[in-house]
Design a protein around this motif. Structure first.
Motif, mmCIF file in Angstrom:
data_model
loop_
_atom_site.group_PDB
_atom_site.id
_atom_site.type_symbol
_atom_site.label_atom_id
_atom_site.label_comp_id
_atom_site.label_asym_id
_atom_site.label_seq_id
_atom_site.Cartn_x
_atom_site.Cartn_y
_atom_site.Cartn_z
ATOM 1 N N PRO A 33 0.809 -1.365 -0.084
ATOM 2 C CA PRO A 33 -0.048 0.002 -0.131
ATOM 3 C C PRO A 33 0.726 1.337 0.067
ATOM 4 C CG PRO A 33 0.213 -0.957 2.353
ATOM 5 C CD PRO A 33 0.978 -1.771 1.264
ATOM 6 N N THR A 34 0.253 2.388 -0.451
ATOM 7 C CA THR A 34 0.861 3.651 -0.197
ATOM 8 C C THR A 34 0.167 4.291 1.025
ATOM 9 O OG1 THR A 34 0.897 3.977 -2.601
ATOM 10 C CG2 THR A 34 0.882 5.987 -1.286
ATOM 11 N N VAL A 35 0.783 4.523 2.142
ATOM 12 C CA VAL A 35 0.120 4.419 3.452
ATOM 13 C C VAL A 35 -0.226 5.931 3.605
ATOM 14 C CG1 VAL A 35 0.944 2.495 4.452
ATOM 15 C CG2 VAL A 35 2.536 4.483 4.358
ATOM 16 N N TYR A 36 -1.331 6.352 3.000
ATOM 17 C CA TYR A 36 -1.880 7.782 3.563
ATOM 18 C C TYR A 36 -3.169 7.808 4.003
ATOM 19 C CZ TYR A 36 -4.154 7.830 -1.003
ATOM 20 O OH TYR A 36 -4.878 7.499 -2.105
ATOM 21 N N GLY A 37 -3.690 6.582 4.011
ATOM 22 C CA GLY A 37 -5.323 6.418 4.483
ATOM 23 C C GLY A 37 -5.415 5.090 4.890
ATOM 24 N N ASP A 38 -6.564 5.061 5.610
ATOM 25 C CA ASP A 38 -6.873 3.451 6.151
ATOM 26 C C ASP A 38 -7.134 2.514 4.971
ATOM 27 O OD1 ASP A 38 -6.913 4.059 8.663
ATOM 28 O OD2 ASP A 38 -8.951 4.456 8.886
ATOM 29 N N ALA A 39 -6.733 1.508 5.183
ATOM 30 C CA ALA A 39 -6.903 0.232 4.275
ATOM 31 C C ALA A 39 -8.232 0.146 4.126
ATOM 32 C CB ALA A 39 -6.420 -1.080 4.841
ATOM 33 N N HIS A 40 -8.813 -0.318 2.887
ATOM 34 C CA HIS A 40 -10.311 -0.652 2.546
ATOM 35 C C HIS A 40 -10.423 -2.011 1.890
ATOM 36 C CE1 HIS A 40 -8.991 0.459 -1.733
ATOM 37 N NE2 HIS A 40 -8.418 1.668 -1.190
ATOM 38 N N LEU A 41 -11.412 -2.172 1.504
ATOM 39 C CA LEU A 41 -11.944 -3.228 0.689
ATOM 40 C C LEU A 41 -10.963 -3.780 -0.418
ATOM 41 C CD1 LEU A 41 -13.957 -5.562 1.137
ATOM 42 C CD2 LEU A 41 -15.770 -4.079 -0.242
ATOM 43 N N GLY A 42 -10.507 -2.786 -1.062
ATOM 44 C CA GLY A 42 -9.950 -3.001 -2.194
ATOM 45 C C GLY A 42 -8.236 -3.346 -1.798
ATOM 46 N N HIS A 43 -7.867 -3.222 -0.616
ATOM 47 C CA HIS A 43 -6.667 -3.625 -0.111
ATOM 48 C C HIS A 43 -6.594 -5.117 0.484
ATOM 49 C CE1 HIS A 43 -5.851 0.843 0.648
ATOM 50 N NE2 HIS A 43 -4.708 0.202 -0.042
ATOM 51 N N GLU A 100 5.275 10.720 10.162
ATOM 52 C CA GLU A 100 4.053 10.523 11.282
ATOM 53 C C GLU A 100 3.046 9.716 10.586
ATOM 54 O OE1 GLU A 100 3.752 14.353 13.191
ATOM 55 O OE2 GLU A 100 3.498 13.270 14.707
ATOM 56 N N VAL A 101 2.682 10.364 9.432
ATOM 57 C CA VAL A 101 1.414 10.089 8.428
ATOM 58 C C VAL A 101 1.946 8.375 8.048
ATOM 59 C CG1 VAL A 101 0.313 10.042 6.403
ATOM 60 C CG2 VAL A 101 0.872 12.077 7.643
ATOM 61 N N VAL A 102 3.115 8.240 7.541
ATOM 62 C CA VAL A 102 3.329 7.008 7.406
ATOM 63 C C VAL A 102 3.225 5.972 8.346
ATOM 64 C CG1 VAL A 102 5.555 5.687 6.397
ATOM 65 C CG2 VAL A 102 4.942 7.649 5.208
ATOM 66 N N GLN A 103 3.775 6.325 9.477
ATOM 67 C CA GLN A 103 3.983 5.398 10.818
ATOM 68 C C GLN A 103 2.564 5.044 11.022
ATOM 69 O OE1 GLN A 103 6.904 4.148 12.168
ATOM 70 N NE2 GLN A 103 5.364 2.436 12.500
ATOM 71 N N PHE A 104 1.538 5.999 11.275
ATOM 72 C CA PHE A 104 0.134 5.847 11.643
ATOM 73 C C PHE A 104 -0.618 4.994 10.767
ATOM 74 C CE2 PHE A 104 -4.226 7.314 11.728
ATOM 75 C CZ PHE A 104 -4.629 7.247 13.021
ATOM 76 N N THR A 106 0.768 2.967 8.403
ATOM 77 C CA THR A 106 1.397 1.464 8.542
ATOM 78 C C THR A 106 0.929 0.769 9.642
ATOM 79 O OG1 THR A 106 3.080 2.515 7.219
ATOM 80 C CG2 THR A 106 3.418 0.436 8.276
ATOM 81 N N ASN A 107 0.741 1.227 10.750
ATOM 82 C CA ASN A 107 0.432 0.475 12.085
ATOM 83 C C ASN A 107 -1.073 0.096 11.844
ATOM 84 O OD1 ASN A 107 2.734 1.101 13.119
ATOM 85 N ND2 ASN A 107 2.073 2.831 14.418
ATOM 86 N N ARG A 108 -1.817 0.939 11.346
ATOM 87 C CA ARG A 108 -3.213 0.543 11.176
ATOM 88 C C ARG A 108 -3.245 -0.506 10.045
ATOM 89 N NH1 ARG A 108 -7.154 4.136 13.319
ATOM 90 N NH2 ARG A 108 -8.562 3.917 11.782
ATOM 91 N N PHE A 109 -2.423 -0.548 9.019
ATOM 92 C CA PHE A 109 -2.630 -1.428 7.909
ATOM 93 C C PHE A 109 -2.093 -2.593 8.451
ATOM 94 C CE2 PHE A 109 -0.253 -3.739 4.687
ATOM 95 C CZ PHE A 109 -1.239 -3.858 3.498
ATOM 96 N N HIS A 110 -1.261 -2.749 9.383
ATOM 97 C CA HIS A 110 -0.905 -3.970 9.753
ATOM 98 C C HIS A 110 -1.920 -4.479 10.806
ATOM 99 C CE1 HIS A 110 3.896 -3.100 9.714
ATOM 100 N NE2 HIS A 110 3.358 -3.301 8.509
ATOM 101 N N LYS A 111 -2.515 -3.653 11.615
ATOM 102 C CA LYS A 111 -3.689 -4.029 12.448
ATOM 103 C C LYS A 111 -4.866 -4.989 11.918
ATOM 104 C CE LYS A 111 -7.275 -2.490 14.401
ATOM 105 N NZ LYS A 111 -7.999 -1.013 14.538
#
Ligand code: ZN
Length: 491
Positions: A33-43, A100-104, A106-111
């Motif tokens: 992913p490009t980590v600038y927003g929450d992961a969605h159904l498409g991810h 900070e955006v990237v880390q935030f 990325t953490n949510r994506f991992h979750k």
């Protein structure tokens, strides 16, 4: 190792026997992913598709190195190499550091990935951590005559490349048509040809993320990181490159051109692409109001959702379609998947309680062969799942006593279900799925516990005890604690 696995190679447009370059080792790169927003159904779809590939290859005995990148720089808002960096734009709007955006996210994506029970990749490289390697790749492409400088930016010369190699072969696009279709670019462009793409962009003064280079203070083009990091970690040539069908053009086409321009040969043996998810028959998009993040899906927090769906329901839903087929999201389809998943899990549970017989009327071998035949046929999970449901009927017949199973066949059947359902399909048992059923039960128990607390305040011990005992009768253990109560399912 003898492989019977057939996979569809997007490059050759046909099914091919999977023969790794260096068995038992397998290299697999998947665009992350490009980590600038929450992961969605498409991810969720590529994540689950390539998790299945990873799991099945590992199950077959291959030693898989699975690399999935995190794009944290260079992905611009506009595909024509113009506009702001997606991460920088988010950082500006939120008044945060880009990292900070990237880390935030990325953490949510991992979750979310953990909720979907996808295994972590072996390596998860960040584009921003590979600037030096990307610059070296740019230099190689310049040296080989396939890139040029224009006002501090470096562009890939599609025309020069296409004279020697073939640009567009993955997506089947013709260069002449590409040139014609993108002709109307304004005369201000730095590109010699509108089909050319950026390898290195000179940073505008307001651009925050930039690095020194021989050409300018700037940042890498988006396509570059995947060529660079895949070959860094998997070698000049590697087995599988995966991603969503939407990445086929221009992203993967550009990757092929970059790698070939640098090394004189293609890097990838098998290209695999998962198809897209639509919502009620429409492409998913923020502007269409049908955009569903995974968090919303799991907690029911979007208008389009009639209820929450557990991560395992979502996983099962995605696996019920073949990865190369389009998949349409609808509440009806998700509810059907929820029921199907529960029915499958109930049968797996029932297996544990089956009593063996001295006679046997169940053909486990035949069922097993059919299941693996489906998996080996380009990971045909819908067919596999339909065979697993045939098995569910057999299990239920054994439980009902109309079929008999002996110890040896029961062991084989149990192993088959454990291997396929949990190890390969990556589903979790109902009790571990943290699903909507569990949430609903939690709410009901909360309500009952409140009534019981009220009864206790009124010194109505008989009612309080009755509630506790009736819950126990239903397999729910309610325990008083100093903060209120706790509940658990009786084992
Ligand atoms: Zn990529």
């Amino acid at each position: 190792m003898e492989s019977k696995l057939i996979i569809y190679n997007t490059m050759s447009r046909k099914k091919e026997l999977f023969e790794p370059l260096n068995a038992p080792f397998v290299g697999m790169y998947v665009c992350g992913p490009t980590v600038y927003g929450d992961a969605h159904l498409g991810h969720a779809r590529p994540a689950i598709t390539f998790d299945l590939v990873f799991r099945y290859l590992t199950y077959l005995g291959y030693k898989v190195r699975y690399v999935r990148n995190i794009t944290d720089v260079g992905h611009l808002v506009n595909d024509a190499d113009e506009g702001e960096d997606k991460i920088q734009k988010k950082a500006r709007l939120e008044q945060l550091e880009p990292m900070e955006v990237v880390q935030f996210y990325t953490n949510r994506f991992h979750k979310n990935m953990e909720q979907l029970n996808t295994l972590s990749p072996s390596i998860e490289p960040h584009a921003s951590g590979h600037i030096i390697e990307q610059q070296a790749l740019v230099q190689k492409i310049i040296d080989n005559g396939f890139a040029y400088e224009s006002d501090g930016s470096i562009y890939f010369d599609v025309n020069a490349y296409n004279k020697k190699y073939s640009y567009g072969k993955l997506s089947g696009r013709k260069v002449e048509e590409l040139f014609a279709n993108t002709r109307q670019l304004d005369g201000q462009s730095e590109k010699r040809n509108p089909a050319d793409f950026a390898l290195w962009k000179k940073a505008a003064p307001e651009h925050i993320m930039h690095w020194p280079s021989p050409w300018s203070e700037g940042f890498p083009g988006w396509h570059l990181e995947c060529s660079c990091m895949s070959q860094k970690y998997l070698g000049d040539t590697f087995d599988i490159h995966g991603g969503g069908l939407d990445l086929q053009f221009p992203h993967h086409e550009c990757e092929i051109a970059q790698s070939t321009a640098a090394y004189g040969h293609e890097a990838v043996k098998y290209w695999m692409h998962n198809n897209m998810v639509t919502v009620n028959g429409q492409k998913m998009g923020k502007s269409l109001g049908n955009f569903i993040t995974l968090d919303q899906l799991f907690n029911g927090g979007a208008e389009i959702l009639e209820q929450p769906y557990s991560p395992m329901t979502v996983r099962f839903f995605i696996l019920q379609a073949h990865y190369r087929s389009p998949l349409d999201f609808s509440n009806e389809a998700l509810k059907a998947s929820e029921k199907g998943y529960e029915r499958l899990m109930a049968a797996v549970e029932a297996l544990k309680k089956i009593k063996v017989s001295s006679t046997n009327t169940v053909n486990v071998k035949e069922l097993s062969d059919k299941c693996f035949e489906a998996l080996n046929d380009d990971l045909n999970t819908p067919i596999l799942i339909s065979h697993l449901f045939d098995g569910v009927r057999i299990i239920n017949s054994v439980v009902a006593g109309t079929e008999k199973i002996d110890a040896e066949n029961l062991a084989a059947l149990t192993k088959l279900y454990n291997d396929l359902v949990f190890d390969v399909l990556g589903l979790l048992p109902l009790t571990e799925s943290g699903g909507s059923e569990h949430e609903a039960l939690d709410k009901v128990i909360g309500m009952v516990a409140d009534i019981r607390a009220e009864a206790k305040r009124n010194k109505d011990w008989a009612t309080a005890d009755k509630i506790r005992d009736e819950l126990k009768g239903a397999g729910i253990l309610l325990k008083d604690t100093k903060d209120g109560y706790e509940w658990s399912l009786e084992q």
